[in-house]
Design a protein around this motif. Sequence first.
Motif, PDB file in Angstrom:
ATOM      1  N   ASN A  44       9.315  14.272  -9.159  1.00  0.00           N
ATOM      2  CA  ASN A  44      10.631  14.144  -8.544  1.00  0.00           C
ATOM      3  C   ASN A  44      11.106  12.693  -8.730  1.00  0.00           C
ATOM      4  O   ASN A  44      10.472  11.771  -8.219  1.00  0.00           O
ATOM      5  N   PRO A  45      12.203  12.464  -9.458  1.00  0.00           N
ATOM      6  CA  PRO A  45      12.655  11.095  -9.712  1.00  0.00           C
ATOM      7  C   PRO A  45      13.009  10.329  -8.433  1.00  0.00           C
ATOM      8  O   PRO A  45      12.847   9.107  -8.384  1.00  0.00           O
ATOM      9  N   HIS A  46      13.466  11.027  -7.402  1.00  0.00           N
ATOM     10  CA  HIS A  46      13.775  10.355  -6.133  1.00  0.00           C
ATOM     11  C   HIS A  46      12.504   9.833  -5.477  1.00  0.00           C
ATOM     12  O   HIS A  46      12.486   8.732  -4.916  1.00  0.00           O
ATOM     13  N   GLU A  47      11.425  10.614  -5.558  1.00  0.00           N
ATOM     14  CA  GLU A  47      10.138  10.173  -5.022  1.00  0.00           C
ATOM     15  C   GLU A  47       9.594   8.992  -5.813  1.00  0.00           C
ATOM     16  O   GLU A  47       9.031   8.061  -5.240  1.00  0.00           O
ATOM     17  N   ILE A  48       9.776   9.018  -7.125  1.00  0.00           N
ATOM     18  CA  ILE A  48       9.328   7.893  -7.957  1.00  0.00           C
ATOM     19  C   ILE A  48      10.045   6.615  -7.523  1.00  0.00           C
ATOM     20  O   ILE A  48       9.409   5.582  -7.298  1.00  0.00           O
ATOM     21  N   PHE A  49      11.359   6.676  -7.397  1.00  0.00           N
ATOM     22  CA  PHE A  49      12.132   5.491  -7.022  1.00  0.00           C
ATOM     23  C   PHE A  49      11.743   4.994  -5.634  1.00  0.00           C
ATOM     24  O   PHE A  49      11.605   3.786  -5.416  1.00  0.00           O
ATOM     25  N   ASP A  50      11.533   5.916  -4.689  1.00  0.00           N
ATOM     26  CA  ASP A  50      11.112   5.511  -3.341  1.00  0.00           C
ATOM     27  C   ASP A  50       9.755   4.809  -3.376  1.00  0.00           C
ATOM     28  O   ASP A  50       9.555   3.785  -2.715  1.00  0.00           O
ATOM     29  N   CYS A  51       8.828   5.338  -4.163  1.00  0.00           N
ATOM     30  CA  CYS A  51       7.506   4.719  -4.279  1.00  0.00           C
ATOM     31  C   CYS A  51       7.581   3.353  -4.947  1.00  0.00           C
ATOM     32  O   CYS A  51       6.864   2.429  -4.567  1.00  0.00           O
ATOM     33  N   VAL A  52       8.435   3.217  -5.953  1.00  0.00           N
ATOM     34  CA  VAL A  52       8.613   1.912  -6.598  1.00  0.00           C
ATOM     35  C   VAL A  52       9.112   0.895  -5.575  1.00  0.00           C
ATOM     36  O   VAL A  52       8.573  -0.207  -5.463  1.00  0.00           O
ATOM     37  N   LYS A  53      10.119   1.262  -4.802  1.00  0.00           N
ATOM     38  CA  LYS A  53      10.654   0.345  -3.784  1.00  0.00           C
ATOM     39  C   LYS A  53       9.585  -0.030  -2.760  1.00  0.00           C
ATOM     40  O   LYS A  53       9.470  -1.203  -2.391  1.00  0.00           O
ATOM     41  N   GLN A  54       8.794   0.950  -2.329  1.00  0.00           N
ATOM     42  CA  GLN A  54       7.747   0.680  -1.342  1.00  0.00           C
ATOM     43  C   GLN A  54       6.682  -0.267  -1.888  1.00  0.00           C
ATOM     44  O   GLN A  54       6.275  -1.216  -1.207  1.00  0.00           O
ATOM     45  N   THR A  55       6.226  -0.005  -3.117  1.00  0.00           N
ATOM     46  CA  THR A  55       5.159  -0.847  -3.671  1.00  0.00           C
ATOM     47  C   THR A  55       5.654  -2.250  -3.981  1.00  0.00           C
ATOM     48  O   THR A  55       4.919  -3.219  -3.784  1.00  0.00           O
ATOM     49  N   VAL A  56       6.881  -2.381  -4.451  1.00  0.00           N
ATOM     50  CA  VAL A  56       7.439  -3.708  -4.723  1.00  0.00           C
ATOM     51  C   VAL A  56       7.543  -4.494  -3.422  1.00  0.00           C
ATOM     52  O   VAL A  56       7.100  -5.658  -3.344  1.00  0.00           O
ATOM     53  N   ARG A  57       8.082  -3.886  -2.400  1.00  0.00           N
ATOM     54  CA  ARG A  57       8.239  -4.558  -1.107  1.00  0.00           C
ATOM     55  C   ARG A  57       6.874  -5.015  -0.581  1.00  0.00           C
ATOM     56  O   ARG A  57       6.692  -6.160  -0.167  1.00  0.00           O
ATOM     57  N   GLU A  58       5.895  -4.113  -0.626  1.00  0.00           N
ATOM     58  CA  GLU A  58       4.570  -4.420  -0.099  1.00  0.00           C
ATOM     59  C   GLU A  58       3.883  -5.531  -0.898  1.00  0.00           C
ATOM     60  O   GLU A  58       3.315  -6.460  -0.316  1.00  0.00           O
ATOM     61  N   ALA A  59       3.923  -5.448  -2.221  1.00  0.00           N
ATOM     62  CA  ALA A  59       3.261  -6.456  -3.047  1.00  0.00           C
ATOM     63  C   ALA A  59       3.921  -7.820  -2.901  1.00  0.00           C
ATOM     64  O   ALA A  59       3.227  -8.843  -2.818  1.00  0.00           O
ATOM     65  N   VAL A  60       5.239  -7.859  -2.848  1.00  0.00           N
ATOM     66  CA  VAL A  60       5.949  -9.143  -2.709  1.00  0.00           C
ATOM     67  C   VAL A  60       5.633  -9.776  -1.351  1.00  0.00           C
ATOM     68  O   VAL A  60       5.365 -10.973  -1.266  1.00  0.00           O
ATOM     69  N   GLU A  61       5.614  -8.966  -0.298  1.00  0.00           N
ATOM     70  CA  GLU A  61       5.293  -9.497   1.028  1.00  0.00           C
ATOM     71  C   GLU A  61       3.842  -9.961   1.100  1.00  0.00           C
ATOM     72  O   GLU A  61       3.562 -11.062   1.583  1.00  0.00           O
ATOM     73  N   ASP A  62       2.910  -9.134   0.623  1.00  0.00           N
ATOM     74  CA  ASP A  62       1.487  -9.488   0.675  1.00  0.00           C
ATOM     75  C   ASP A  62       1.153 -10.683  -0.207  1.00  0.00           C
ATOM     76  O   ASP A  62       0.252 -11.462   0.110  1.00  0.00           O
TER      77      ASP A  62
END
Length: 75
Positions: A44-62
Amino acid sequence: MFLGIDIGTTGIKTCVVAPDGTIKAKSYRNLIMYGLDEDKRELNPHEIFDCVKQTVREAVEDGHATQIQLVIISS
């Protein structure tokens, strides 16, 4: 700092990397594959985009990445 995003078949992997090559932070999310019961492999492309946003946010913060100089995406 550099940001690497790998959009794979089974999941999204994101890393923040320092200019010297040191990995400062990583994040991962599994993707749900649909259609397996019908011998299909669909994402599901919407799920892919949501996961990309989540991982980017988490990695940048961490990784305390205040400034990203380069973004690399593989798919």
